[in-house]
Design an enzyme around this catalytic site. Structure first.
Site, mmCIF file in Angstrom:
data_model
loop_
_atom_site.group_PDB
_atom_site.id
_atom_site.type_symbol
_atom_site.label_atom_id
_atom_site.label_comp_id
_atom_site.label_asym_id
_atom_site.label_seq_id
_atom_site.Cartn_x
_atom_site.Cartn_y
_atom_site.Cartn_z
ATOM 1 N N GLY A 198 0.817 -1.207 0.000
ATOM 2 C CA GLY A 198 0.000 0.000 0.000
ATOM 3 C C GLY A 198 0.849 1.254 0.000
ATOM 4 N N PRO A 200 2.506 4.881 0.993
ATOM 5 C CA PRO A 200 3.018 5.341 2.283
ATOM 6 C C PRO A 200 1.904 5.998 3.101
ATOM 7 C CG PRO A 200 4.418 6.110 0.503
ATOM 8 C CD PRO A 200 3.234 5.462 -0.136
ATOM 9 N N GLY A 201 1.890 5.739 4.392
ATOM 10 C CA GLY A 201 0.928 6.405 5.257
ATOM 11 C C GLY A 201 -0.415 5.731 5.358
ATOM 12 N N THR A 202 -0.581 4.589 4.690
ATOM 13 C CA THR A 202 -1.875 3.922 4.763
ATOM 14 C C THR A 202 -2.001 3.049 6.009
ATOM 15 O OG1 THR A 202 -0.934 2.331 3.227
ATOM 16 C CG2 THR A 202 -2.507 3.903 2.337
ATOM 17 N N GLY A 203 -0.944 2.999 6.818
ATOM 18 C CA GLY A 203 -1.063 2.292 8.091
ATOM 19 C C GLY A 203 -0.517 0.878 8.098
ATOM 20 N N HIS A 420 -17.664 8.420 -15.291
ATOM 21 C CA HIS A 420 -16.658 7.808 -16.160
ATOM 22 C C HIS A 420 -16.461 6.333 -15.804
ATOM 23 C CE1 HIS A 420 -12.809 8.067 -18.546
ATOM 24 N NE2 HIS A 420 -12.572 6.991 -17.806
ATOM 25 N N GLU A 421 -16.223 6.089 -14.515
ATOM 26 C CA GLU A 421 -15.947 4.706 -14.109
ATOM 27 C C GLU A 421 -17.171 3.823 -14.300
ATOM 28 O OE1 GLU A 421 -13.019 3.693 -13.763
ATOM 29 O OE2 GLU A 421 -12.121 5.677 -13.682
ATOM 30 N N HIS A 424 -17.349 2.534 -17.823
ATOM 31 C CA HIS A 424 -16.540 1.326 -18.028
ATOM 32 C C HIS A 424 -17.264 0.117 -17.437
ATOM 33 C CE1 HIS A 424 -12.961 3.320 -19.451
ATOM 34 N NE2 HIS A 424 -12.756 4.001 -18.339
HETATM 35 P P1 ADP Z 1 2.874 3.114 6.528
HETATM 36 O O1 ADP Z 1 3.672 2.133 7.316
HETATM 37 O O2 ADP Z 1 1.842 2.456 5.645
HETATM 38 O O3 ADP Z 1 3.663 4.138 5.793
HETATM 39 P P2 ADP Z 1 2.091 4.008 9.131
HETATM 40 O O4 ADP Z 1 1.625 2.728 9.696
HETATM 41 O O5 ADP Z 1 3.443 4.452 9.501
HETATM 42 O O6 ADP Z 1 1.971 3.954 7.543
HETATM 43 O O7 ADP Z 1 1.012 5.122 9.451
HETATM 44 C C1 ADP Z 1 1.363 6.390 9.896
HETATM 45 C C2 ADP Z 1 0.366 6.916 10.892
HETATM 46 O O8 ADP Z 1 -0.884 7.163 10.268
HETATM 47 C C3 ADP Z 1 0.037 5.957 12.006
HETATM 48 O O9 ADP Z 1 0.950 6.060 13.037
HETATM 49 C C4 ADP Z 1 -1.347 6.410 12.430
HETATM 50 O O10 ADP Z 1 -1.279 7.471 13.333
HETATM 51 C C5 ADP Z 1 -1.947 6.914 11.161
HETATM 52 N N1 ADP Z 1 -2.833 5.913 10.563
HETATM 53 C C6 ADP Z 1 -2.698 5.355 9.333
HETATM 54 N N2 ADP Z 1 -3.702 4.498 9.082
HETATM 55 C C7 ADP Z 1 -4.483 4.488 10.170
HETATM 56 C C8 ADP Z 1 -5.687 3.783 10.531
HETATM 57 N N3 ADP Z 1 -6.279 2.909 9.697
HETATM 58 N N4 ADP Z 1 -6.207 4.017 11.753
HETATM 59 C C9 ADP Z 1 -5.635 4.880 12.574
HETATM 60 N N5 ADP Z 1 -4.514 5.568 12.311
HETATM 61 C C10 ADP Z 1 -3.939 5.388 11.119
HETATM 62 ZN ZN ZN Z 2 -11.243 5.464 -18.085
#
Ligand code: ADP
Ligand code: ZN
Length: 601
Positions: A198, A200-203, A420-421, A424
């Site tokens: 996933g 970056p930042g998706t947890g 659009h989607e 499709h």
């Molecule tokens: P990744 O490893 O995918 O880059 P992280 O796990 O480091 O992302 O997520 C960064 C921060 O974003 C987490 O510490 C949290 O605070 C927040 N976060 C991301 N997704 C969630 C979620 N589903 N629920 C709660 N907090 C989340």
């Molecule tokens: Zn398209």
């Protein structure tokens, strides 16, 4: 940990480094390294140049250019497009020789070997003196993994909002870590590795940590880039150390962030660290193959790109589970906001649902950051409570600051994307050869698409038929057609679709012999040669007359599919409207939900 670490090691290390540096002197010092522009400048003065050597690397895709000047100096630079430089040098009448780079390396091998031997000998001596535990000595820390054992972070699944499917998939792992004996007695085979994919930042890290917390086992985390050092062999030693440590403390979870740094497809990339990375990767595979299925270690790894990973790591008995961690949809975003709002004091007027609706494309980390910025703003204002305006301001700031990462989407764009989607999707649904629909989403993806429709064709036939190709073209045009039918205007959003349609039609005519008008003639343009600067006429194996017949035929095929596709969508305008409404509300709908719209008719 004992602290008898020999202080001696510092001067010795310096001595060693000095020695090593000395041996490299004859090879490196006399060539000044140039930047790209400096190199261009240098090559525009052929009168200064005596001769040139190009050392090509083992992959044949890059190398070093070494320029010997008339005043007996030499300079060098790294180049990638070697043929281009060859042409350039020929044009200027400079003599040059090409040789494989490994020659230089091989001649240095004996020196390097003897240095390495001395080095390891020294390390052994130091190790003995330090009683084997001199963990503070920098020198000996080389081979130690840098994995951090997280103190009990108290994070479990309740700290991860949304992500119901992902958590569901990991529950099994939790069960196994909790009761390894039970599974062993049952003879069940449990995965060894889970790869989390996933943006970056998706947890992903959060999810891995929560899995450990949920199972109440130790969590070792390390980043793939920590393995890749400049000294060959260090990465592999670190892997060994890490797994050794984990085995002593099983059951446990090892988390490897940015695994792509180690596990990139072998033999790609430019640069000298190949061997190092390969060794590290091999060691990792050896370790994973080595521990028994039920030893109680689960390796979790995170990446945002599976496509560049070495297929070897996905083999059964290694990372045999893949969990995709997507960007959150409206509902999940609201849950994440609520979770992070818990420890903040919010004014009555804050409407988190509304915030969730306006933040399509934000990741969990973005949302957390949004609330944090708002809280900071409130504090700076010496207010006790965060109000909606703080959030709005933070939103504008985040929207501008991270424009590329998480584009803020207007209501209008959202609506156009939904139509659009759906366009499709209707065709994927109706044309059995290419469908059915698996997922429709209007959450922007990391790579710039505003949304996507994912079909799930159920046949695994090897050959593609003419009908299938036609249906593919029709489905690809659905997006633009829906835009035309609903909005008064059309957008630029369909260019990828149009490219795909044209590509298919052209291939049908010029490669697959699927046009009755042209017949079974293969006439692919030799596009590669064009870059070498040949006249384009040389690469065409058919005349101008043929060329225009091909173009006509391609156009005819495209127009025909367009008409048929448009007819199908016009017969289903009610579905188009209903699905668009549903999409704007939920941002992501499943194939079943979509199919239901048809049965409601
Ligand atoms: P990744 O490893 O995918 O880059 P992280 O796990 O480091 O992302 O997520 C960064 C921060 O974003 C987490 O510490 C949290 O605070 C927040 N976060 C991301 N997704 C969630 C979620 N589903 N629920 C709660 N907090 C989340
Ligand atoms: Zn398209």
């Amino acid at each position: 940990m004992n602290n008898k670490t020999p202080r001696l090691s510092l001067p010795l290390t310096l001595l060693m480094i000095g020695l090593i540096a000395l041996t490299f002197v004859p090879f490196k010092v006399f060539s000044q390294r140039l930047s790209g522009t400096e190199l261009k400048n240098m090559l525009s003065h052929p009168e200064l140049i005596r001769e040139v050597t190009i050392e090509v690397n083992a992959n044949n895709d890059a190398g070093e250019i070494i320029i010997f000047l008339n005043d007996n100096k030499s300079v060098k630079a790294t180049i990638v497009d070697i043929p281009q430089y060859e042409l350039m040098l020929e044009d200027m009448g400079i003599t040059y020789t090409i040789e494989p780079a490994s020659d230089g390396f091989i001649s240095m091998l004996p020196t390097i070997m003897s240095i390495l031997m001395m080095f390891f000998f020294l390390m052994m001596i130091l190790n003995l003196r330090g009683g084997g535990g001199g963990a503070n000595a920098k020198l000996m820390n080389f081979g130690k993994s840098r994995a951090r054992l997280a103190e009990d972070s108290g994070v479990n699944f309740s700290n991860v909002a949304g992500m119901e499917e992902e958590k569901e998939e990991l529950k099994e792992i939790v069960e196994f870590l909790k009761h390894p004996i039970k599974f062993r007695d049952m003879g069940a085979r449990i995965p060894k590795g889970v790869i989390l994919v996933g943006s970056p930042g998706t947890g992903k890290t959060l999810l891995a940590k929560a899995t450990a917390g949920e199972a109440n086992v130790p969590f070792y985390s390390i980043s793939g880039s920590d393995f890749v050092e400049m000294y060959v062999g260090v990465g592999a030693a670190r892997v060994r150390d890490l797994f050794g440590e984990a085995k002593k403390n099983s059951p446990c979870i090892i988390f490897i962030d940015e695994i792509d740094a180690v596990a990139r497809r072998r033999g790609t990339g430019v640069g000298g660290s190949h061997d190092e990375r390969e060794q590290t990767l091999n060691q990792m595979l050896v370790e994973m193959d080595g521990f028994a299925q039920n030893q109680g270690i689960i390796v979790m790894a995170a990446t945002n790109r599976v496509d560049i990973l070495d297929p070897a790591i996905m083999r059964p008995g290694r990372f045999d589970r893949k969990v995709t961690v997507g960007k959150p949809d409206v509902k999940a975003r609201e849950e994440i906001l609520r979770l992070h709002a818990k420890n903040k004091h919010l004014e009555e007027d804050v409407d988190l649902r509304r915030v969730a609706q306006t933040t399509a494309g934000f990741t969990g980390a973005d949302l957390e950051n949004l609330l944090n910025e708002a809280a900071i703003a409130a504090t700076m204002d010496s207010r006790e409570l965060v109000c909606q305006r703080d959030i709005n301001n933070a939103f504008i700031k985040a929207g501008i600051g991270t424009e590329k990462k998480s584009r803020v989407i207007s209501e209008r764009d959202k609506k156009i994307t939904a139509y659009h989607e759906t366009g499709h999707a209707i065709l994927f649904h109706l044309l059995k050869d290419v469908g059915p629909v698996h997922i429709i989403s209007i959450i922007p993806t990391g790579d710039g698409a505003a949304g996507y429709t994912m079909p799930l064709p159920d046949s695994e036939d090897q050959f593609t038929t003419k009908t299938q190709l036609k249906h593919m073209m029709m489905a690809a045009m659905g997006g633009r057609i829906a835009e035309e039918l609903i909005c008064d205007d059309i957008t630029t959003g369909a260019s990828q679709d149009i490219k795909q349609v044209t590509g298919i039609a052209r291939a049908m005519v010029t490669k697959f012999g699927m046009s009755d008008e042209i017949g079974m003639i293969y006439c692919e343009e030799g596009s590669d040669d064009v870059f070498l600067g040949y006249d384009i006429a040389h690469t065409k194996n058919y005349g101008d007359n043929m060329l225009s017949r091909i173009d006509n035929e391609v156009k005819r095929l495209v127009d025909e599919s367009y008409r048929e596709a448009k007819k199908l969508i016009m017969e289903n305008m009610d579905v188009l409207e209903a699905s668009c409404k549903l999409l704007i509300e939920k941002e992501k709908i499943t194939g079943e939900e979509f199919a239901e719209l048809f049965s409601n008719k």
